[in-house]
Design a protein around this motif. Structure first.
Motif, PDB file in Angstrom:
ATOM      1  N   THR A 121       0.834  -1.206   0.000  1.00  0.00           N
ATOM      2  CA  THR A 121       0.000   0.000   0.000  1.00  0.00           C
ATOM      3  C   THR A 121       0.865   1.251   0.000  1.00  0.00           C
ATOM      4  O   THR A 121       0.642   2.176  -0.787  1.00  0.00           O
ATOM      5  CB  THR A 121      -0.935   0.006   1.228  1.00  0.00           C
ATOM      6  OG1 THR A 121      -1.768  -1.153   1.176  1.00  0.00           O
ATOM      7  CG2 THR A 121      -1.801   1.254   1.268  1.00  0.00           C
ATOM      8  N   ILE A 122       1.867   1.267   0.854  1.00  0.00           N
ATOM      9  CA  ILE A 122       2.771   2.423   0.943  1.00  0.00           C
ATOM     10  C   ILE A 122       3.546   2.586  -0.357  1.00  0.00           C
ATOM     11  O   ILE A 122       3.699   3.697  -0.866  1.00  0.00           O
ATOM     12  CB  ILE A 122       3.721   2.281   2.155  1.00  0.00           C
ATOM     13  CG1 ILE A 122       2.924   2.427   3.453  1.00  0.00           C
ATOM     14  CG2 ILE A 122       4.849   3.304   2.089  1.00  0.00           C
ATOM     15  CD1 ILE A 122       3.695   2.065   4.703  1.00  0.00           C
ATOM     16  N   LYS A 123       4.021   1.485  -0.927  1.00  0.00           N
ATOM     17  CA  LYS A 123       4.759   1.536  -2.197  1.00  0.00           C
ATOM     18  C   LYS A 123       3.879   2.110  -3.298  1.00  0.00           C
ATOM     19  O   LYS A 123       4.323   2.972  -4.068  1.00  0.00           O
ATOM     20  CB  LYS A 123       5.253   0.148  -2.578  1.00  0.00           C
ATOM     21  CG  LYS A 123       6.073   0.120  -3.859  1.00  0.00           C
ATOM     22  CD  LYS A 123       6.461  -1.299  -4.224  1.00  0.00           C
ATOM     23  CE  LYS A 123       7.241  -1.392  -5.499  1.00  0.00           C
ATOM     24  NZ  LYS A 123       6.605  -0.840  -6.670  1.00  0.00           N
ATOM     25  N   SER A 124       2.639   1.663  -3.361  1.00  0.00           N
ATOM     26  CA  SER A 124       1.715   2.153  -4.376  1.00  0.00           C
ATOM     27  C   SER A 124       1.450   3.648  -4.202  1.00  0.00           C
ATOM     28  O   SER A 124       1.456   4.418  -5.175  1.00  0.00           O
ATOM     29  CB  SER A 124       0.408   1.374  -4.298  1.00  0.00           C
ATOM     30  OG  SER A 124      -0.517   1.878  -5.225  1.00  0.00           O
ATOM     31  N   GLU A 125       1.243   4.073  -2.964  1.00  0.00           N
ATOM     32  CA  GLU A 125       1.017   5.494  -2.694  1.00  0.00           C
ATOM     33  C   GLU A 125       2.246   6.322  -3.057  1.00  0.00           C
ATOM     34  O   GLU A 125       2.133   7.401  -3.630  1.00  0.00           O
ATOM     35  CB  GLU A 125       0.644   5.709  -1.224  1.00  0.00           C
ATOM     36  CG  GLU A 125      -0.738   5.183  -0.878  1.00  0.00           C
ATOM     37  CD  GLU A 125      -1.028   5.219   0.616  1.00  0.00           C
ATOM     38  OE1 GLU A 125      -0.152   5.649   1.409  1.00  0.00           O
ATOM     39  OE2 GLU A 125      -2.139   4.796   0.985  1.00  0.00           O
ATOM     40  N   LEU A 126       3.416   5.808  -2.734  1.00  0.00           N
ATOM     41  CA  LEU A 126       4.664   6.500  -3.054  1.00  0.00           C
ATOM     42  C   LEU A 126       4.868   6.578  -4.563  1.00  0.00           C
ATOM     43  O   LEU A 126       5.246   7.637  -5.093  1.00  0.00           O
ATOM     44  CB  LEU A 126       5.842   5.791  -2.394  1.00  0.00           C
ATOM     45  CG  LEU A 126       7.205   6.467  -2.508  1.00  0.00           C
ATOM     46  CD1 LEU A 126       7.164   7.867  -1.909  1.00  0.00           C
ATOM     47  CD2 LEU A 126       8.263   5.628  -1.821  1.00  0.00           C
ATOM     48  N   ASP A 127       4.587   5.488  -5.275  1.00  0.00           N
ATOM     49  CA  ASP A 127       4.701   5.490  -6.735  1.00  0.00           C
ATOM     50  C   ASP A 127       3.757   6.523  -7.350  1.00  0.00           C
ATOM     51  O   ASP A 127       4.141   7.258  -8.271  1.00  0.00           O
ATOM     52  CB  ASP A 127       4.387   4.112  -7.314  1.00  0.00           C
ATOM     53  CG  ASP A 127       5.490   3.098  -7.076  1.00  0.00           C
ATOM     54  OD1 ASP A 127       6.608   3.501  -6.695  1.00  0.00           O
ATOM     55  OD2 ASP A 127       5.225   1.887  -7.264  1.00  0.00           O
ATOM     56  N   ASN A 128       2.527   6.579  -6.849  1.00  0.00           N
ATOM     57  CA  ASN A 128       1.563   7.554  -7.359  1.00  0.00           C
ATOM     58  C   ASN A 128       2.013   8.983  -7.087  1.00  0.00           C
ATOM     59  O   ASN A 128       1.885   9.860  -7.940  1.00  0.00           O
ATOM     60  CB  ASN A 128       0.176   7.317  -6.758  1.00  0.00           C
ATOM     61  CG  ASN A 128      -0.470   6.067  -7.290  1.00  0.00           C
ATOM     62  OD1 ASN A 128      -0.131   5.586  -8.366  1.00  0.00           O
ATOM     63  ND2 ASN A 128      -1.393   5.519  -6.529  1.00  0.00           N
ATOM     64  N   LYS A 129       2.558   9.221  -5.918  1.00  0.00           N
ATOM     65  CA  LYS A 129       3.062  10.559  -5.576  1.00  0.00           C
ATOM     66  C   LYS A 129       4.238  10.919  -6.479  1.00  0.00           C
ATOM     67  O   LYS A 129       4.334  12.049  -6.975  1.00  0.00           O
ATOM     68  CB  LYS A 129       3.483  10.600  -4.102  1.00  0.00           C
ATOM     69  CG  LYS A 129       3.911  11.948  -3.614  1.00  0.00           C
ATOM     70  CD  LYS A 129       2.757  12.924  -3.609  1.00  0.00           C
ATOM     71  CE  LYS A 129       3.196  14.234  -2.991  1.00  0.00           C
ATOM     72  NZ  LYS A 129       2.172  15.258  -3.105  1.00  0.00           N
ATOM     73  N   SER A 132       3.049  11.929  -9.839  1.00  0.00           N
ATOM     74  CA  SER A 132       2.455  13.260  -9.777  1.00  0.00           C
ATOM     75  C   SER A 132       3.538  14.342  -9.775  1.00  0.00           C
ATOM     76  O   SER A 132       3.449  15.337 -10.498  1.00  0.00           O
ATOM     77  CB  SER A 132       1.582  13.382  -8.526  1.00  0.00           C
ATOM     78  OG  SER A 132       1.101  14.679  -8.379  1.00  0.00           O
ATOM     79  N   VAL A 133       4.563  14.132  -8.979  1.00  0.00           N
ATOM     80  CA  VAL A 133       5.678  15.087  -8.918  1.00  0.00           C
ATOM     81  C   VAL A 133       6.395  15.146 -10.270  1.00  0.00           C
ATOM     82  O   VAL A 133       6.732  16.231 -10.768  1.00  0.00           O
ATOM     83  CB  VAL A 133       6.671  14.713  -7.786  1.00  0.00           C
ATOM     84  CG1 VAL A 133       7.956  15.512  -7.880  1.00  0.00           C
ATOM     85  CG2 VAL A 133       6.006  14.899  -6.425  1.00  0.00           C
ATOM     86  N   ARG A 134       6.586  13.994 -10.892  1.00  0.00           N
ATOM     87  CA  ARG A 134       7.241  13.923 -12.193  1.00  0.00           C
ATOM     88  C   ARG A 134       6.438  14.722 -13.233  1.00  0.00           C
ATOM     89  O   ARG A 134       7.001  15.496 -14.018  1.00  0.00           O
ATOM     90  CB  ARG A 134       7.389  12.467 -12.624  1.00  0.00           C
ATOM     91  CG  ARG A 134       8.321  12.268 -13.804  1.00  0.00           C
ATOM     92  CD  ARG A 134       8.559  10.791 -14.149  1.00  0.00           C
ATOM     93  NE  ARG A 134       9.051  10.038 -12.991  1.00  0.00           N
ATOM     94  CZ  ARG A 134       8.434   8.999 -12.444  1.00  0.00           C
ATOM     95  NH1 ARG A 134       7.303   8.558 -12.939  1.00  0.00           N
ATOM     96  NH2 ARG A 134       8.954   8.373 -11.422  1.00  0.00           N
ATOM     97  N   ARG A 135       5.122  14.546 -13.236  1.00  0.00           N
ATOM     98  CA  ARG A 135       4.279  15.285 -14.182  1.00  0.00           C
ATOM     99  C   ARG A 135       4.372  16.774 -13.937  1.00  0.00           C
ATOM    100  O   ARG A 135       4.455  17.571 -14.892  1.00  0.00           O
ATOM    101  CB  ARG A 135       2.820  14.829 -14.062  1.00  0.00           C
ATOM    102  CG  ARG A 135       2.534  13.527 -14.776  1.00  0.00           C
ATOM    103  CD  ARG A 135       1.043  13.269 -14.842  1.00  0.00           C
ATOM    104  NE  ARG A 135       0.474  13.054 -13.515  1.00  0.00           N
ATOM    105  CZ  ARG A 135       0.241  11.864 -12.971  1.00  0.00           C
ATOM    106  NH1 ARG A 135       0.503  10.772 -13.649  1.00  0.00           N
ATOM    107  NH2 ARG A 135      -0.267  11.778 -11.763  1.00  0.00           N
ATOM    108  N   THR A 136       4.402  17.185 -12.682  1.00  0.00           N
ATOM    109  CA  THR A 136       4.523  18.598 -12.343  1.00  0.00           C
ATOM    110  C   THR A 136       5.851  19.155 -12.820  1.00  0.00           C
ATOM    111  O   THR A 136       5.914  20.240 -13.388  1.00  0.00           O
ATOM    112  CB  THR A 136       4.390  18.805 -10.811  1.00  0.00           C
ATOM    113  OG1 THR A 136       3.118  18.283 -10.394  1.00  0.00           O
ATOM    114  CG2 THR A 136       4.496  20.269 -10.432  1.00  0.00           C
ATOM    115  N   CYS A 137       6.918  18.400 -12.610  1.00  0.00           N
ATOM    116  CA  CYS A 137       8.241  18.828 -13.034  1.00  0.00           C
ATOM    117  C   CYS A 137       8.342  18.945 -14.558  1.00  0.00           C
ATOM    118  O   CYS A 137       8.999  19.852 -15.082  1.00  0.00           O
ATOM    119  CB  CYS A 137       9.321  17.881 -12.522  1.00  0.00           C
ATOM    120  SG  CYS A 137       9.574  17.962 -10.747  1.00  0.00           S
TER     121      CYS A 137
END
Length: 140
Positions: A121-129, A132-137
């Motif tokens: 669960t934590i890995k999935s949440e971290l991957d999603n975050k 999101s950061v990558r898209r913003t960058c």
């Protein structure tokens, strides 16, 4: 349901009597081999959400979910044939027959499964975050 609530709920499912309580609309009665008590003793609890899946059940330890039960199905045999590596199935005993060392091995496996699930669960949440950061960058 939040993750913490789900963990508290599943901890209560160590008990056969607590698993029995989950079978509110089980389609089979005590005359059938696939009755509520036998299901609970084999480690299953009901995960039915309606008429379409009234016979959906899940193991409290290994998480194997099964449906399509027939009145004469043996819950222990079905559990073993679909999840032979389940620590509870490998013991092959009812809750009240477990030795302390066996109960502790079930608890240990439960904790390992719980940590693995939390890790996923934590890995999935971290991957999603990270996505999101990558898209913003990339937009900068």
């Amino acid at each position: 349901m939040k993750t913490n609530e789900m963990r508290v709920e599943s901890r209560s499912l160590f008990s056969v009597d607590e698993r029995v309580k989950t079978f509110k609309n089980w389609p089979f009665n005590d005359k059938n081999r696939c009755n509520v008590r036998n299901m609970a003793e084999a480690g299953f609890y009901s995960v039915a959400t309606g008429d379409d899946d009234a016979d959906a059940a899940k193991c409290f330890l290994c998480g194997k979910e099964l449906d399509g039960w027939e009145p004469e199905d043996d819950p222990w045999s079905e559990h073993k044939s679909h999840a032979s590596k389940c620590a509870f199935v490998q013991l092959g005993k009812n809750e009240d027959e477990l030795l302390l060392s066996e109960l502790l091995s079930v608890v240990k496996q439960y904790m390992i499964n719980e940590l693995n699930q939390l890790n996923e669960t934590i890995k999935s949440e971290l991957d999603n975050k990270a996505k999101s950061v990558r898209r913003t960058c990339l937009k900068l």
